[in-house]
Design a protein around this motif. Structure first.
Motif, short mmCIF file in Angstrom:
data_model
loop_
_atom_site.label_atom_id
_atom_site.label_comp_id
_atom_site.label_asym_id
_atom_site.label_seq_id
_atom_site.Cartn_x
_atom_site.Cartn_y
_atom_site.Cartn_z
N GLY A 19 0.80 -1.21 0.00
CA GLY A 19 0.00 0.00 0.00
C GLY A 19 0.84 1.27 0.00
O GLY A 19 2.07 1.23 -0.05
N GLY A 20 0.15 2.40 0.07
CA GLY A 20 0.82 3.69 0.11
C GLY A 20 1.07 4.28 -1.26
O GLY A 20 0.74 3.68 -2.30
N LEU A 39 2.51 -3.97 -12.67
CA LEU A 39 2.27 -4.00 -11.24
C LEU A 39 1.60 -5.30 -10.81
O LEU A 39 0.73 -5.81 -11.52
CB LEU A 39 1.38 -2.82 -10.82
CG LEU A 39 1.87 -1.42 -11.19
CD1 LEU A 39 0.88 -0.38 -10.66
CD2 LEU A 39 3.26 -1.16 -10.64
N PHE A 40 1.99 -5.80 -9.64
CA PHE A 40 1.35 -6.95 -9.02
C PHE A 40 0.89 -6.51 -7.62
O PHE A 40 1.56 -6.82 -6.62
CB PHE A 40 2.31 -8.13 -8.96
CG PHE A 40 2.62 -8.72 -10.31
CD1 PHE A 40 1.88 -9.78 -10.81
CD2 PHE A 40 3.64 -8.20 -11.10
CE1 PHE A 40 2.15 -10.32 -12.06
CE2 PHE A 40 3.91 -8.72 -12.36
CZ PHE A 40 3.17 -9.79 -12.84
N PRO A 41 -0.22 -5.75 -7.55
CA PRO A 41 -0.70 -5.28 -6.25
C PRO A 41 -1.20 -6.43 -5.40
O PRO A 41 -1.84 -7.36 -5.90
CB PRO A 41 -1.83 -4.31 -6.63
CG PRO A 41 -2.27 -4.75 -7.98
CD PRO A 41 -1.07 -5.30 -8.67
N LEU A 42 -0.92 -6.37 -4.10
CA LEU A 42 -1.28 -7.44 -3.18
C LEU A 42 -2.64 -7.21 -2.56
O LEU A 42 -2.92 -6.12 -2.02
CB LEU A 42 -0.23 -7.54 -2.07
CG LEU A 42 1.17 -7.98 -2.51
CD1 LEU A 42 2.16 -7.81 -1.38
CD2 LEU A 42 1.16 -9.42 -3.01
N ALA A 46 -2.99 -3.26 -1.10
CA ALA A 46 -2.92 -2.21 -2.11
C ALA A 46 -4.27 -1.69 -2.57
O ALA A 46 -4.34 -0.88 -3.50
CB ALA A 46 -2.12 -2.71 -3.31
N GLU A 47 -5.36 -2.14 -1.93
CA GLU A 47 -6.67 -1.63 -2.32
C GLU A 47 -6.70 -0.11 -2.13
O GLU A 47 -6.15 0.42 -1.17
CB GLU A 47 -7.78 -2.26 -1.46
CG GLU A 47 -8.14 -3.68 -1.89
CD GLU A 47 -7.19 -4.72 -1.38
OE1 GLU A 47 -7.38 -5.91 -1.68
OE2 GLU A 47 -6.24 -4.36 -0.64
N PHE A 81 10.22 -5.18 -4.98
CA PHE A 81 9.24 -5.18 -3.90
C PHE A 81 9.12 -3.74 -3.39
O PHE A 81 10.13 -3.12 -3.06
CB PHE A 81 9.72 -6.05 -2.72
CG PHE A 81 9.66 -7.52 -2.96
CD1 PHE A 81 8.63 -8.27 -2.42
CD2 PHE A 81 10.65 -8.17 -3.68
CE1 PHE A 81 8.59 -9.65 -2.60
CE2 PHE A 81 10.63 -9.54 -3.86
CZ PHE A 81 9.58 -10.28 -3.33
N ILE A 82 7.91 -3.21 -3.28
CA ILE A 82 7.76 -1.82 -2.82
C ILE A 82 6.37 -1.62 -2.21
O ILE A 82 5.40 -2.23 -2.65
CB ILE A 82 7.97 -0.83 -4.00
CG1 ILE A 82 8.00 0.62 -3.53
CG2 ILE A 82 6.94 -1.04 -5.08
CD1 ILE A 82 9.21 1.02 -2.77
N GLY A 83 6.32 -0.78 -1.17
CA GLY A 83 5.03 -0.43 -0.59
C GLY A 83 4.81 -1.00 0.80
O GLY A 83 5.52 -1.92 1.24
N ALA A 84 3.83 -0.43 1.50
CA ALA A 84 3.54 -0.84 2.87
C ALA A 84 2.81 -2.18 2.89
O ALA A 84 1.90 -2.41 2.10
CB ALA A 84 2.70 0.22 3.57
N LEU A 85 3.21 -3.03 3.82
CA LEU A 85 2.56 -4.33 3.98
C LEU A 85 2.72 -4.76 5.43
O LEU A 85 3.84 -4.90 5.93
CB LEU A 85 3.21 -5.38 3.07
CG LEU A 85 2.68 -6.82 3.19
CD1 LEU A 85 1.22 -6.89 2.74
CD2 LEU A 85 3.54 -7.79 2.39
N VAL A 86 1.59 -4.93 6.10
CA VAL A 86 1.64 -5.45 7.46
C VAL A 86 2.07 -6.91 7.38
O VAL A 86 1.51 -7.69 6.61
CB VAL A 86 0.26 -5.34 8.14
CG1 VAL A 86 0.30 -5.99 9.53
CG2 VAL A 86 -0.15 -3.88 8.25
#
Length: 289
Positions: A19-20, A39-42, A46-47, A81-86
């Motif tokens: 996310g982010g 892109l491969f949003p998770l 990433a919603e 790999f990029i972006g916020a992920l808990v």
């Protein structure tokens, strides 16, 4: 920083996105060089991100087979790999058939801190013929430069707090805990843990509101730095406008990060926000890892 054209033969770049705002900032920077991005949003992270700006395929954490099949079909040989992920629990992973075959390796990767987990997943994909790249390698213009970004300058008190914060992070980094600390009057007031930087800043604001912080408003620095020996392809520290908002609510004087090793989202917006809030933002040189 001068933007160079994509090198011939690079091919499309796969980006596994949390996310982010960082994933799109990196994707846009890479696309501006003339390189196609996929892109491969998770799912679950990433919603709400406008991924429609680029070619994309939604995946769940654990769908390794689906990712590999689609990345190869798109002609991707490199992945970021990029972006916020808990950090998910192992029970929140949705493995497909290929993912199940890798389950023993995935379980081993989960037995450690975030850097261990990311490095383990990276090795898994490299074993499948993909090359792992850092976001800063494919889009160097997203890195924080040396010096103060806005109009607000540091004081000698701020410099002393920054020095202590960097010393602490360098010493604590091998424990793979967090990448940020808040220091005021050469006292460590908060350390980043599982809640992340934004959560730590919110905790600081709450402590100040409850009278548990003696330092006056306008004192204290958020210091962020990568962990010593951290694989720089994963999870570099990042800052953006929301970091400024959190620091302002926490009553801090400013934000200090490692120049050339910190990703900045929306630099123009962050600088404007910092000037408006009366906070400094500075890129400094840290101790060698």
């Amino acid at each position: 920083m001068t933007v160079t054209a994509a090198a011939p033969g690079e091919g499309p770049l796969a980006m596994i996105c949390g996310g982010g705002s960082l994933p799109l900032a990196v994707a846009d920077a890479v696309a501006a060089r003339g390189r196609r991005v996929v892109l491969f949003p998770l799912r679950g992270a990433a919603e709400g991100t406008p991924v429609e700006r680029h070619s994309h395929h939604w995946i769940y954490v654990g769908q390794i087979g689906k990712f590999l099949r689609l990345a190869r079909a798109e002609g991707c040989r490199e992945v970021v790999f990029i972006g916020a992920l808990v950090r998910p629990s192992i029970w929140q992973v949705h493995p497909d058939l290929v993912g199940l075959s890798f389950l023993p390796k995935v379980l081993r990767a989960f037995r450690g801190g975030d850097n261990h987990l990311l490095s383990g997943m990276g090795k898994l994909l490299e074993g499948e013929g993909l090359r792992l790249r850092g976001a800063h390698e494919v889009a160097p213009q997203i890195l924080v430069p040396d010096g103060v970004l806005g109009r607000v300058q540091m004081t000698e008190r701020d410099r002393a707090d920054i020095a202590l914060g960097l010393d602490y992070l360098h010493a604590a980094g091998p424990f793979d805990v967090g990448q940020a600390v808040i220091v005021a009057g050469r006292h460590i007031l908060a350390v980043e843990a599982a809640e992340g930087t934004d959560g730590m800043l919110a905790r600081m604001a709450e402590m100040r509101a409850n009278g548990r912080v003696r330092a006056p408003r306008g004192a204290g620095v958020l210091v962020k730095a990568p962990k010593p020996h951290q694989d720089r392809r994963f999870d570099l520290p990042s800052v953006g406008p929301t970091t400024v908002e959190g620091a302002a609510r926490a009553g801090l004087a400013g934000i200090a990060v490692i120049a050339g090793e910190t990703v900045i989202a929306e630099p123009a917006a962050m600088t404007v926000a910092a000037d408006k809030a009366g906070l400094f933002v500075v890129g400094v040189r840290g101790p060698a890892s």
